[in-house]
Design a protein around this motif. Structure first.
Motif, short mmCIF file in Angstrom:
data_model
loop_
_atom_site.label_atom_id
_atom_site.label_comp_id
_atom_site.label_asym_id
_atom_site.label_seq_id
_atom_site.Cartn_x
_atom_site.Cartn_y
_atom_site.Cartn_z
N PRO A 122 -3.17 -11.80 5.62
CA PRO A 122 -2.63 -11.63 6.98
C PRO A 122 -2.05 -10.24 7.19
CG PRO A 122 -1.92 -13.72 6.04
CD PRO A 122 -2.55 -12.94 4.92
N ALA A 123 -2.32 -9.66 8.35
CA ALA A 123 -1.77 -8.34 8.67
C ALA A 123 -0.25 -8.31 8.53
CB ALA A 123 -2.18 -7.94 10.09
N SER A 124 0.39 -9.43 8.84
CA SER A 124 1.86 -9.50 8.74
C SER A 124 2.35 -9.41 7.31
CB SER A 124 2.36 -10.80 9.38
OG SER A 124 1.79 -11.92 8.73
N ASN A 125 1.45 -9.63 6.34
CA ASN A 125 1.82 -9.60 4.93
C ASN A 125 1.44 -8.28 4.25
OD1 ASN A 125 2.41 -12.23 5.54
ND2 ASN A 125 1.30 -13.13 3.84
N VAL A 126 1.17 -7.26 5.05
CA VAL A 126 0.76 -5.95 4.53
C VAL A 126 1.81 -4.91 4.88
CG1 VAL A 126 -0.98 -4.12 4.61
CG2 VAL A 126 -1.70 -6.53 4.77
N ILE A 127 2.24 -4.15 3.88
CA ILE A 127 3.10 -2.99 4.16
C ILE A 127 2.37 -1.73 3.70
CG2 ILE A 127 5.23 -4.32 4.06
CD1 ILE A 127 5.78 -3.08 1.30
N ILE A 128 2.44 -0.69 4.53
CA ILE A 128 1.79 0.59 4.25
C ILE A 128 2.88 1.66 4.28
CG2 ILE A 128 0.06 2.26 5.00
CD1 ILE A 128 -1.34 -0.08 6.47
N CYS A 129 3.16 2.23 3.11
CA CYS A 129 4.28 3.16 2.95
C CYS A 129 3.77 4.56 2.65
CB CYS A 129 5.20 2.69 1.84
SG CYS A 129 6.62 3.78 1.55
N ALA A 130 4.09 5.52 3.51
CA ALA A 130 3.75 6.92 3.27
C ALA A 130 4.76 7.55 2.33
CB ALA A 130 3.70 7.69 4.59
N VAL A 179 0.85 -1.19 0.00
CA VAL A 179 0.00 0.00 0.00
C VAL A 179 0.89 1.24 0.00
CG1 VAL A 179 -1.82 1.27 1.21
CG2 VAL A 179 -1.76 -1.24 1.32
N THR A 180 0.59 2.18 -0.88
CA THR A 180 1.28 3.47 -0.88
C THR A 180 0.26 4.55 -0.56
OG1 THR A 180 0.98 3.79 -3.27
CG2 THR A 180 3.00 2.71 -2.53
N LEU A 181 0.72 5.55 0.18
CA LEU A 181 -0.19 6.50 0.81
C LEU A 181 0.37 7.91 0.65
CD1 LEU A 181 -2.64 6.81 2.79
CD2 LEU A 181 -1.04 6.39 4.65
N ASP A 182 -0.37 8.79 -0.02
CA ASP A 182 0.10 10.15 -0.25
C ASP A 182 -0.17 11.03 0.97
OD1 ASP A 182 1.11 9.80 -2.84
OD2 ASP A 182 -0.86 10.09 -3.75
N THR A 183 0.70 10.90 1.96
CA THR A 183 0.65 11.75 3.13
C THR A 183 2.05 11.81 3.74
OG1 THR A 183 -0.62 12.27 5.14
CG2 THR A 183 0.09 9.99 4.86
#
Length: 429
Positions: free
Chosen positions: A97-105, A71-75
């Motif tokens: 799985p939550a462990s398999n999710v990355i959220i990058c600002a 996931v990429t996030l414009d903030t």
């Protein structure tokens, strides 16, 4: 179909041919519709004009009995406690799985903070992943290396034995007289996925530079948004470009060149890269997530004389930042790092900071993978992580406060953990 109804297991995925991987893309527009305060400055400005729109974008990959979400996030940044909530909702809604999710600002300095949004962006993040999970179809995947020179630079220079940010000098134009404290990294890696019709479905890239190139008080995704427009114009069709923030704690755009040069060079190089992709013939997936306690700063103190010398106009701002952080200080902090391997020679490894560039470059140079993305500002936002040399030089990235509070050894810890993750992924089945 409701979001909550789409959870499924990897066994439910359609069979795919060798050399392909199931890929889905989803996005949610989070552009403000009213004037907002732009984050990223001690003297924030308000803006209503939109230069480039802000998005949450998600890429879901499925293979080897696993699914991952990028996931990429414009903030500007996204705190660890919110990343935990968003990852949990993604697992609840999609089964990933939550462990398999990355959220990058993206660290854009030209949008609102997460606190502007109704539920602090948890729902838009989960919805983008849900849309991607509904979109999966077999794609081929390839990698490439790019190089965009002359657009980024180390923003710290050494003057009279002390580190100064270029804008802290009485005359910023004189910065060219002094040596840069560290390197900039013009090289970057690309991951691209193609549909059966040959068109690109998504492009992922990782570049080490602060998203602070817009240079005007407008709402903007900054150079990642401009790069996407450049790529789409040259390709002649729309394709999502997911930007993973590289190790750029001490790297800024070169402000002495024209603003458009950044997007032209980086976007043009991305187009060249996707035209020369090396196929990943066996795009198997492996994931490793580590959660541990990162130590806080040893013996924090307010560097009043140093602040007064380097940035006198912000003395009271940094005094307040120090006092506020002292009230919130902890011995250690929840910390997440994740590694994702795709095929035999491509990997992503994440950290939750503004990591100084030379640390990221060292991770890449010692990685067992030919293509390694070091993605900072991911699954948390714990402020600057300077090098030992930078702590000696001083300046604001090292001053204890909201933006700098981890151990002076944090860089060494992140590098060690990153390489252990990468080595483990290299040997994973």
């Amino acid at each position: 179909m409701s979001v909550a109804s789409i959870a499924f297991s990897a066994d439910d995925q359609p069979a795919i041919a060798a050399g392909q991987i199931d890929t889905g893309v989803g996005s949610v527009d989070i552009t403000p519709t009213e004037p907002v305060t732009l984050a990223g400055s001690p003297s924030p400005k308000r803006a209503a004009e939109v230069k480039t729109r802000l998005f949450v974008r998600a890429l879901v990959l499925s293979g080897s009995g696993k699914r991952v979400a990028i996931v990429t996030l414009d903030t500007l940044k996204y705190p660890v406690e919110l990343a935990v909530r968003a990852r949990a909702k993604i697992e609840q809604d999609t089964g990933i799985p939550a462990s398999n999710v990355i959220i990058c600002a993206s660290h854009t300095h030209f949008g609102p903070l997460w606190s502007y949004y109704e539920d602090q962006l948890v729902t838009p993040i989960a919805e983008a992943v849900a849309r991607a999970a509904r979109d999966v179809a077999p794609c081929t995947v390839g990698t490439a290396k790019g190089k965009a020179e002359g657009i980024s630079e180390c923003r710290r220079v050494i003057k009279d034995g002390h580190a100064w940010n270029r804008w802290q000098l009485e005359n910023p134009a004189e910065a060219a007289q002094y040596p840069a404290e560290g390197p900039a990294d013009p090289e970057f890696d690309v991951l691209a996925l193609r549909n059966g019709d040959g068109k690109l479905k998504a492009v992922v890239y990782n570049f080490a530079c602060h998203a602070a190139n817009t240079r005007a008080p407008v709402i903007s995704a900054d150079y990642p948004g401009e790069v996407e427009k450049c790529v789409q114009k040259q390709l002649g069709y729309e394709v999502p470009t997911l930007f993973l923030t590289g190790a750029c704690g001490d790297i800024n755009p070169v402000y002495t060149v024209k603003r458009d040069l950044f997007a032209e060079r980086l976007g043009g190089e991305l187009v060249r890269c996707v035209g020369q992709l090396e196929p990943i013939t066996q795009p198997s997936l492996s994931v490793e997530c580590r959660e541990f306690q990162m130590p806080g700063r040893e013996h924090p103190e307010f560097k009043e004389a140093e602040v007064a010398r380097n940035w006198p106009g912000q003395l009271e701002h940094y005094r307040q930042a120090y006092e506020t952080m002292k009230q919130r200080e902890k011995p250690s902090y929840d910390y997440f790092m994740t590694g994702i391997r795709i095929g035999n020679d491509f990997a992503i490894v994440t950290n939750a900071d503004e990591l100084f560039c030379s640390i990221g470059m060292s991770i890449k140079s010692h990685s067992p993978f030919q293509h390694t993305m070091v993605a900072e500002q991911t699954n948390g936002a714990h402020g600057y992580v300077p090098t030992a040399k930078a702590f000696e030089g001083g300046s604001y990235e090292t001053w204890f406060g909201e933006h700098s509070y981890l151990s002076t050894q944090a860089g060494e810890i992140i590098e060690r953990e990153s390489l252990e993750i990468l080595k483990g992924l290299k040997h994973a089945p």
